[in-house]
Design a protein around this motif. Structure first.
Motif, PDB file in Angstrom:
ATOM      1  N   LEU A 255       0.847  -1.198   0.000  1.00  0.00           N
ATOM      2  CA  LEU A 255       0.000   0.000   0.000  1.00  0.00           C
ATOM      3  C   LEU A 255       0.874   1.236   0.000  1.00  0.00           C
ATOM      4  O   LEU A 255       2.026   1.200   0.409  1.00  0.00           O
ATOM      5  N   ARG A 256       0.283   2.323  -0.500  1.00  0.00           N
ATOM      6  CA  ARG A 256       1.021   3.581  -0.583  1.00  0.00           C
ATOM      7  C   ARG A 256       0.020   4.727  -0.593  1.00  0.00           C
ATOM      8  O   ARG A 256      -0.957   4.697  -1.331  1.00  0.00           O
ATOM      9  N   PHE A 257       0.284   5.764   0.209  1.00  0.00           N
ATOM     10  CA  PHE A 257      -0.554   6.969   0.217  1.00  0.00           C
ATOM     11  C   PHE A 257      -0.143   7.893  -0.922  1.00  0.00           C
ATOM     12  O   PHE A 257       1.034   7.966  -1.283  1.00  0.00           O
ATOM     13  N   SER A 258      -1.128   8.629  -1.461  1.00  0.00           N
ATOM     14  CA  SER A 258      -0.835   9.662  -2.447  1.00  0.00           C
ATOM     15  C   SER A 258      -0.123  10.802  -1.732  1.00  0.00           C
ATOM     16  O   SER A 258      -0.208  10.929  -0.505  1.00  0.00           O
ATOM     17  N   PRO A 259       0.591  11.649  -2.477  1.00  0.00           N
ATOM     18  CA  PRO A 259       1.335  12.744  -1.837  1.00  0.00           C
ATOM     19  C   PRO A 259       0.468  13.675  -0.987  1.00  0.00           C
ATOM     20  O   PRO A 259       0.929  14.179   0.030  1.00  0.00           O
ATOM     21  N   ASP A 260      -0.788  13.879  -1.378  1.00  0.00           N
ATOM     22  CA  ASP A 260      -1.662  14.764  -0.600  1.00  0.00           C
ATOM     23  C   ASP A 260      -2.427  14.030   0.499  1.00  0.00           C
ATOM     24  O   ASP A 260      -3.170  14.640   1.260  1.00  0.00           O
ATOM     25  N   GLY A 261      -2.254  12.702   0.573  1.00  0.00           N
ATOM     26  CA  GLY A 261      -2.907  11.925   1.619  1.00  0.00           C
ATOM     27  C   GLY A 261      -4.375  11.620   1.375  1.00  0.00           C
ATOM     28  O   GLY A 261      -5.021  10.985   2.191  1.00  0.00           O
ATOM     29  N   ARG A 262      -4.909  12.047   0.235  1.00  0.00           N
ATOM     30  CA  ARG A 262      -6.332  11.828  -0.048  1.00  0.00           C
ATOM     31  C   ARG A 262      -6.661  10.422  -0.523  1.00  0.00           C
ATOM     32  O   ARG A 262      -7.801   9.997  -0.447  1.00  0.00           O
ATOM     33  N   HIS A 263      -5.664   9.726  -1.043  1.00  0.00           N
ATOM     34  CA  HIS A 263      -5.886   8.383  -1.579  1.00  0.00           C
ATOM     35  C   HIS A 263      -4.876   7.392  -1.020  1.00  0.00           C
ATOM     36  O   HIS A 263      -3.750   7.765  -0.679  1.00  0.00           O
ATOM     37  N   LEU A 264      -5.306   6.149  -0.966  1.00  0.00           N
ATOM     38  CA  LEU A 264      -4.445   5.047  -0.578  1.00  0.00           C
ATOM     39  C   LEU A 264      -4.542   3.989  -1.660  1.00  0.00           C
ATOM     40  O   LEU A 264      -5.631   3.501  -1.957  1.00  0.00           O
ATOM     41  N   ALA A 265      -3.411   3.674  -2.286  1.00  0.00           N
ATOM     42  CA  ALA A 265      -3.377   2.634  -3.318  1.00  0.00           C
ATOM     43  C   ALA A 265      -2.961   1.326  -2.665  1.00  0.00           C
ATOM     44  O   ALA A 265      -2.046   1.304  -1.848  1.00  0.00           O
ATOM     45  N   THR A 266      -3.664   0.244  -3.030  1.00  0.00           N
ATOM     46  CA  THR A 266      -3.330  -1.079  -2.504  1.00  0.00           C
ATOM     47  C   THR A 266      -3.191  -2.060  -3.659  1.00  0.00           C
ATOM     48  O   THR A 266      -3.794  -1.891  -4.716  1.00  0.00           O
ATOM     49  N   GLY A 267      -2.407  -3.089  -3.440  1.00  0.00           N
ATOM     50  CA  GLY A 267      -2.254  -4.159  -4.408  1.00  0.00           C
ATOM     51  C   GLY A 267      -2.086  -5.468  -3.678  1.00  0.00           C
ATOM     52  O   GLY A 267      -1.621  -5.500  -2.539  1.00  0.00           O
ATOM     53  N   GLY A 268      -2.488  -6.549  -4.335  1.00  0.00           N
ATOM     54  CA  GLY A 268      -2.387  -7.840  -3.669  1.00  0.00           C
ATOM     55  C   GLY A 268      -2.413  -9.015  -4.616  1.00  0.00           C
ATOM     56  O   GLY A 268      -2.106  -8.900  -5.804  1.00  0.00           O
ATOM     57  N   ASP A 269      -2.824 -10.144  -4.073  1.00  0.00           N
ATOM     58  CA  ASP A 269      -2.763 -11.418  -4.786  1.00  0.00           C
ATOM     59  C   ASP A 269      -3.656 -11.494  -6.018  1.00  0.00           C
ATOM     60  O   ASP A 269      -3.368 -12.250  -6.940  1.00  0.00           O
ATOM     61  N   ASP A 270      -4.743 -10.738  -6.059  1.00  0.00           N
ATOM     62  CA  ASP A 270      -5.680 -10.856  -7.174  1.00  0.00           C
ATOM     63  C   ASP A 270      -5.253 -10.083  -8.416  1.00  0.00           C
ATOM     64  O   ASP A 270      -5.908 -10.132  -9.443  1.00  0.00           O
ATOM     65  N   GLY A 271      -4.148  -9.336  -8.355  1.00  0.00           N
ATOM     66  CA  GLY A 271      -3.628  -8.618  -9.511  1.00  0.00           C
ATOM     67  C   GLY A 271      -4.263  -7.267  -9.757  1.00  0.00           C
ATOM     68  O   GLY A 271      -3.899  -6.581 -10.701  1.00  0.00           O
ATOM     69  N   ALA A 272      -5.202  -6.862  -8.930  1.00  0.00           N
ATOM     70  CA  ALA A 272      -5.838  -5.560  -9.104  1.00  0.00           C
ATOM     71  C   ALA A 272      -5.167  -4.521  -8.209  1.00  0.00           C
ATOM     72  O   ALA A 272      -4.711  -4.827  -7.114  1.00  0.00           O
ATOM     73  N   VAL A 273      -5.126  -3.288  -8.711  1.00  0.00           N
ATOM     74  CA  VAL A 273      -4.688  -2.152  -7.911  1.00  0.00           C
ATOM     75  C   VAL A 273      -5.956  -1.386  -7.560  1.00  0.00           C
ATOM     76  O   VAL A 273      -6.760  -1.069  -8.441  1.00  0.00           O
ATOM     77  N   ARG A 274      -6.149  -1.131  -6.290  1.00  0.00           N
ATOM     78  CA  ARG A 274      -7.325  -0.403  -5.830  1.00  0.00           C
ATOM     79  C   ARG A 274      -6.886   0.905  -5.186  1.00  0.00           C
ATOM     80  O   ARG A 274      -5.872   0.940  -4.493  1.00  0.00           O
ATOM     81  N   VAL A 275      -7.668   1.946  -5.422  1.00  0.00           N
ATOM     82  CA  VAL A 275      -7.386   3.245  -4.839  1.00  0.00           C
ATOM     83  C   VAL A 275      -8.577   3.627  -3.974  1.00  0.00           C
ATOM     84  O   VAL A 275      -9.721   3.631  -4.432  1.00  0.00           O
ATOM     85  N   TRP A 276      -8.287   3.932  -2.721  1.00  0.00           N
ATOM     86  CA  TRP A 276      -9.303   4.225  -1.719  1.00  0.00           C
ATOM     87  C   TRP A 276      -9.295   5.704  -1.376  1.00  0.00           C
ATOM     88  O   TRP A 276      -8.237   6.333  -1.319  1.00  0.00           O
ATOM     89  N   ASP A 277     -10.473   6.260  -1.137  1.00  0.00           N
ATOM     90  CA  ASP A 277     -10.620   7.625  -0.657  1.00  0.00           C
ATOM     91  C   ASP A 277     -10.389   7.583   0.850  1.00  0.00           C
ATOM     92  O   ASP A 277     -11.142   6.935   1.582  1.00  0.00           O
ATOM     93  N   THR A 278      -9.352   8.260   1.336  1.00  0.00           N
ATOM     94  CA  THR A 278      -9.020   8.164   2.753  1.00  0.00           C
ATOM     95  C   THR A 278      -9.998   8.927   3.652  1.00  0.00           C
ATOM     96  O   THR A 278     -10.117   8.605   4.827  1.00  0.00           O
ATOM     97  N   ALA A 279     -10.701   9.900   3.109  1.00  0.00           N
ATOM     98  CA  ALA A 279     -11.669  10.653   3.922  1.00  0.00           C
ATOM     99  C   ALA A 279     -12.919   9.828   4.205  1.00  0.00           C
ATOM    100  O   ALA A 279     -13.479   9.891   5.299  1.00  0.00           O
ATOM    101  N   THR A 280     -13.353   9.038   3.219  1.00  0.00           N
ATOM    102  CA  THR A 280     -14.602   8.286   3.375  1.00  0.00           C
ATOM    103  C   THR A 280     -14.381   6.795   3.584  1.00  0.00           C
ATOM    104  O   THR A 280     -15.289   6.088   4.005  1.00  0.00           O
ATOM    105  N   GLY A 281     -13.179   6.312   3.231  1.00  0.00           N
ATOM    106  CA  GLY A 281     -12.901   4.883   3.319  1.00  0.00           C
ATOM    107  C   GLY A 281     -13.519   4.072   2.197  1.00  0.00           C
ATOM    108  O   GLY A 281     -13.516   2.845   2.232  1.00  0.00           O
TER     109      GLY A 281
END
Length: 109
Positions: free
Chosen positions: A7-33
């Motif tokens: 996982l990695r946060f965006s520079p402004d902290g608004r997003h969190l990118a995750t990656g895992g076993d299924d091969g997808a990259v997901r980006v989460w809104d950190t304010a709302t989850g």
């Protein structure tokens, strides 16, 4: 979906990118989850994700040495896949705007 491996946060902290076993990259809104974007495209475990300094582009890599650049704002994703055989895909750096991705020189055969 499987476990998250990186996982990695965006520079402004608004997003969190995750990656895992299924091969997808997901980006989460950190304010709302909530899930903001899903980038399918890897066929192996995602082992690294990095944002550019603006947070508008994201690069990911998998166990198969495939690097993919994603645009956070594009509707239809332009994928820029690059396979680097023998490279340590989880250990990479990029230039400021993610136009060039580099694996350690001693890892490329």
């Amino acid at each position: 979906a499987g476990p998250v491996r990186v996982l990695r946060f965006s520079p402004d902290g608004r997003h969190l990118a995750t990656g895992g076993d299924d091969g997808a990259v997901r980006v989460w809104d950190t304010a709302t989850g909530t899930l903001a974007r899903t980038f399918p495209g890897h066929h192996r475990r995602v082992i690294a994700v990095r944002f550019d300094p603006t947070g508008e582009r994201l690069v990911s890599s998998d166990e198969g040495f495939l690097f993919v650049t994603w645009g956070m704002k594009e509707e239809h994703q332009p994928r820029f896949p690059l396979t680097v055989p023998g490279a340590a895909a989880g250990l990479f750096t990029a230039d400021r705007d993610l136009k060039r991705v580099f694996a350690p020189a001693d890892e490329i055969n």
